[in-house]
Design an enzyme around this catalytic site. Structure first.
Site, PDB file in Angstrom:
ATOM      1  N   SER A  14    -113.514 -28.067-118.573  1.00 39.94           N
ATOM      2  CA  SER A  14    -113.358 -27.262-117.358  1.00 39.94           C
ATOM      3  C   SER A  14    -111.872 -27.007-117.029  1.00 39.94           C
ATOM      4  CB  SER A  14    -113.889 -27.909-116.129  1.00 39.94           C
ATOM      5  OG  SER A  14    -113.543 -27.163-114.929  1.00 39.94           O
ATOM      6  N   LYS A  66    -125.901 -26.950-110.235  1.00 40.42           N
ATOM      7  CA  LYS A  66    -125.955 -26.128-108.995  1.00 40.42           C
ATOM      8  C   LYS A  66    -127.098 -25.941-108.503  1.00 40.42           C
ATOM      9  CE  LYS A  66    -122.328 -23.003-111.074  1.00 40.42           C
ATOM     10  NZ  LYS A  66    -122.091 -21.762-111.568  1.00 40.42           N
ATOM     11  N   ASN A  87    -122.056 -24.164-105.701  1.00 41.25           N
ATOM     12  CA  ASN A  87    -121.226 -24.384-106.575  1.00 41.25           C
ATOM     13  C   ASN A  87    -119.622 -24.949-105.988  1.00 41.25           C
ATOM     14  OD1 ASN A  87    -119.874 -22.040-105.618  1.00 41.25           O
ATOM     15  ND2 ASN A  87    -118.974 -21.444-107.439  1.00 41.25           N
ATOM     16  N   ASP A 103    -119.688 -17.797-106.738  1.00 44.61           N
ATOM     17  CA  ASP A 103    -119.957 -17.045-107.914  1.00 44.61           C
ATOM     18  C   ASP A 103    -119.863 -15.610-107.770  1.00 44.61           C
ATOM     19  OD1 ASP A 103    -119.632 -19.261-109.506  1.00 44.61           O
ATOM     20  OD2 ASP A 103    -121.828 -19.558-109.806  1.00 44.61           O
ATOM     21  N   ALA A 130    -132.121 -13.760-115.843  1.00 46.66           N
ATOM     22  CA  ALA A 130    -132.688 -13.993-114.783  1.00 46.66           C
ATOM     23  C   ALA A 130    -132.413 -15.695-114.357  1.00 46.66           C
ATOM     24  CB  ALA A 130    -134.030 -13.500-114.607  1.00 46.66           C
ATOM     25  N   GLY A 131    -131.491 -16.219-114.816  1.00 50.68           N
ATOM     26  CA  GLY A 131    -131.250 -17.576-114.515  1.00 50.68           C
ATOM     27  C   GLY A 131    -130.365 -17.889-113.291  1.00 50.68           C
ATOM     28  N   LEU A 156    -139.772 -11.852-119.324  1.00 44.13           N
ATOM     29  CA  LEU A 156    -140.002 -10.886-118.251  1.00 44.13           C
ATOM     30  C   LEU A 156    -140.584 -11.287-116.815  1.00 44.13           C
ATOM     31  CD1 LEU A 156    -139.286  -7.840-117.717  1.00 44.13           C
ATOM     32  CD2 LEU A 156    -141.451  -7.280-118.349  1.00 44.13           C
TER      33      LEU A 156
HETATM   34  P1  NDP Z   1    -129.539 -20.225-117.137  1.00 44.44           P
HETATM   35  O1  NDP Z   1    -129.848 -21.445-117.928  1.00 44.44           O
HETATM   36  O2  NDP Z   1    -129.934 -20.489-115.487  1.00 44.44           O
HETATM   37  O3  NDP Z   1    -130.142 -19.151-117.557  1.00 44.44           O
HETATM   38  C1  NDP Z   1    -130.138 -18.512-118.864  1.00 44.44           C
HETATM   39  C2  NDP Z   1    -130.526 -17.005-119.008  1.00 44.44           C
HETATM   40  O4  NDP Z   1    -130.149 -16.733-120.423  1.00 44.44           O
HETATM   41  C3  NDP Z   1    -131.977 -16.847-119.075  1.00 44.44           C
HETATM   42  O5  NDP Z   1    -132.105 -15.777-118.337  1.00 44.44           O
HETATM   43  C4  NDP Z   1    -132.441 -16.971-120.481  1.00 44.44           C
HETATM   44  O6  NDP Z   1    -133.646 -16.227-120.610  1.00 44.44           O
HETATM   45  C5  NDP Z   1    -131.289 -16.292-120.950  1.00 44.44           C
HETATM   46  N1  NDP Z   1    -131.010 -16.392-122.560  1.00 44.44           N
HETATM   47  C6  NDP Z   1    -130.606 -17.526-122.962  1.00 44.44           C
HETATM   48  N2  NDP Z   1    -130.627 -17.539-124.521  1.00 44.44           N
HETATM   49  C7  NDP Z   1    -131.000 -16.287-124.639  1.00 44.44           C
HETATM   50  C8  NDP Z   1    -131.185 -15.385-125.898  1.00 44.44           C
HETATM   51  N3  NDP Z   1    -130.727 -15.894-127.065  1.00 44.44           N
HETATM   52  N4  NDP Z   1    -131.603 -14.139-125.658  1.00 44.44           N
HETATM   53  C9  NDP Z   1    -131.699 -13.746-124.429  1.00 44.44           C
HETATM   54  N5  NDP Z   1    -131.917 -14.396-123.432  1.00 44.44           N
HETATM   55  C10 NDP Z   1    -131.420 -15.456-123.464  1.00 44.44           C
HETATM   56  O7  NDP Z   1    -127.856 -20.128-117.251  1.00 44.44           O
HETATM   57  P2  NDP Z   1    -126.965 -19.528-116.049  1.00 44.44           P
HETATM   58  O8  NDP Z   1    -127.488 -18.593-115.559  1.00 44.44           O
HETATM   59  O9  NDP Z   1    -126.391 -20.711-115.375  1.00 44.44           O
HETATM   60  O10 NDP Z   1    -125.514 -19.132-116.947  1.00 44.44           O
HETATM   61  C11 NDP Z   1    -125.852 -17.841-117.587  1.00 44.44           C
HETATM   62  C12 NDP Z   1    -124.306 -17.639-118.133  1.00 44.44           C
HETATM   63  O11 NDP Z   1    -123.366 -17.513-117.257  1.00 44.44           O
HETATM   64  C13 NDP Z   1    -123.844 -18.742-119.140  1.00 44.44           C
HETATM   65  O12 NDP Z   1    -123.225 -18.311-120.284  1.00 44.44           O
HETATM   66  C14 NDP Z   1    -122.596 -19.158-118.156  1.00 44.44           C
HETATM   67  O13 NDP Z   1    -121.581 -19.871-118.757  1.00 44.44           O
HETATM   68  C15 NDP Z   1    -122.383 -18.037-117.511  1.00 44.44           C
HETATM   69  N6  NDP Z   1    -121.668 -18.248-116.006  1.00 44.44           N
HETATM   70  C16 NDP Z   1    -120.347 -17.940-116.077  1.00 44.44           C
HETATM   71  C17 NDP Z   1    -119.483 -18.151-114.847  1.00 44.44           C
HETATM   72  C18 NDP Z   1    -118.073 -17.482-114.383  1.00 44.44           C
HETATM   73  O14 NDP Z   1    -117.688 -18.308-113.333  1.00 44.44           O
HETATM   74  N7  NDP Z   1    -117.531 -16.793-115.237  1.00 44.44           N
HETATM   75  C19 NDP Z   1    -120.374 -18.680-113.373  1.00 44.44           C
HETATM   76  C20 NDP Z   1    -121.709 -18.834-113.885  1.00 44.44           C
HETATM   77  C21 NDP Z   1    -122.342 -18.662-114.984  1.00 44.44           C
HETATM   78  P3  NDP Z   1    -135.126 -16.905-120.463  1.00 44.44           P
HETATM   79  O15 NDP Z   1    -135.252 -16.814-119.016  1.00 44.44           O
HETATM   80  O16 NDP Z   1    -136.032 -15.889-121.280  1.00 44.44           O
HETATM   81  O17 NDP Z   1    -135.016 -18.257-120.984  1.00 44.44           O
END
Ligand code: NDP
Length: 279
Positions: A14, A66, A87, A103, A130-131, A156
């Site tokens: 980090s 989070k 966060n 964020d 959509a995470g 979706l």
């Molecule tokens: P989550 O685990 O909550 O969500 C992951 C998302 O990525 C889901 O929508 C998932 O889709 C999708 N996904 C994962 N692998 C694939 C793939 N191979 N192809 C298509 N879709 C994929 O993670 P977060 O939302 O917490 O984080 C997402 C990103 O944002 C990370 O890379 C994180 O490092 C970054 N981030 C950066 C921050 C910053 O300050 N710069 C702050 C917060 C996050 P599905 O629903 O289909 O599984």
């Protein structure tokens, strides 16, 4: 000594301690210690309670805690409640903890920097994913003036659920294929998936990426992320990674914990980028 920490797993890489030390230097905040706290999901709640019981002055929370943090705080800001994720932890005394989510603010501030705009009024955004990260930025983007957001996700139904849960926002969902028909003349594409983490490319057309005003990957790395490589190959006008978002979300957390004053971030971002590149 005021003690701060970031809870996460993994957390050893980090950049938050470094970023907060730069802010402290800049704003002459003395006697500040900011550490990394590696914890397991089973121990997270106890570790947070112990940190504040021992006088901790504030904490950040990163992957994968989070959502758990949102469940353990006693009070939440509206933006944290909408995101369902926290966060930033702010102790209120007597065991009470306020949870915030900086964020979305971080993304908005960095988008304004990248686009050289003072507001995002009129911008259309495509959000991929959509995470937790996507959830955290929807409200702040709309408050900053984004006119319409199209959400696309590998699964979706998760995008559909997010649209339903935020029915007060100008949101719609689309399949990856639907994105090719996008007709807005002024849109940006934000990758909020973790696909780049797994070096996976997304099923997006070159046309979508090349017509976008900015292709933004929330992820950052020493070398260009998979999404940025994909966007460049497609002929994107401009690309950026999420390092600026990281610095900006930290700036707001710093202001919330300390003087209320936002640190200046341009120089800090340059220094943090140099550190990342040399790591
Ligand atoms: P989550 O685990 O909550 O969500 C992951 C998302 O990525 C889901 O929508 C998932 O889709 C999708 N996904 C994962 N692998 C694939 C793939 N191979 N192809 C298509 N879709 C994929 O993670 P977060 O939302 O917490 O984080 C997402 C990103 O944002 C990370 O890379 C994180 O490092 C970054 N981030 C950066 C921050 C910053 O300050 N710069 C702050 C917060 C996050 P599905 O629903 O289909 O599984």
């Amino acid at each position: 000594m005021a003690r701060f920490t970031v809870f996460g797993n993994p957390v050893q890489h980090s950049l938050s301690p470094f970023i907060h030390s730069l802010f402290a230097q800049q704003l002459h905040v003395k006697d500040l210690e900011y550490t990394r706290s590696l914890t397991s999901p089973a121990q997270f709640a106890a570790a947070v309670a112990e940190f504040f019981r021992c006088g901790g002055a504030g904490a950040n929370v990163t992957v994968p805690f989070k959502t758990a943090a949102a469940q353990l705080v006693t009070h939440q800001t509206d933006r944290a409640a909408r995101a369902g994720a926290v966060n930033t932890l702010i102790p209120l005394g007597h065991g009470q903890i306020l949870g915030d989510n900086t964020d979305g603010y971080g993304l908005v501030a960095d988008l304004k920097r990248q686009l050289e705009l003072s507001s995002l009024i009129g911008i259309h955004a495509v959000i991929l994913g959509a995470g937790g990260a996507a959830r955290g930025v929807l409200g702040p983007l709309c408050e900053a003036g984004v006119e319409r957001i199209i959400l696309a996700n590998r699964t979706l139904p998760k995008a559909q659920e997010l649209v339903r849960a935020n029915s007060d926002l100008p949101l719609a969902y689309a399949s990856w294929q639907d994105l090719d028909g996008l007709s807005a003349h002024d849109y940006i594409v934000i990758n909020a998936t973790s696909a780049s983490l797994h070096k996976a490319s997304l099923p997006l057309s070159n046309a979508l990426l090349s017509k976008s005003r900015l292709c933004y990957d929330m992820m950052y790395a020493k070398t260009p992320t998979q999404f940025i490589q994909q966007a460049r190959t497609a002929g994107a006008t401009a690309c950026a990674d999420g390092l600026g978002m990281l610095v900006e979300q930290a700036a707001l957390a710093f202001a919330l914990w300390h003087t209320g004053q936002l640190p200046e971030t341009d120089e800090v971002l340059r220094t943090v980028r140099a550190k990342l590149l040399s790591s």
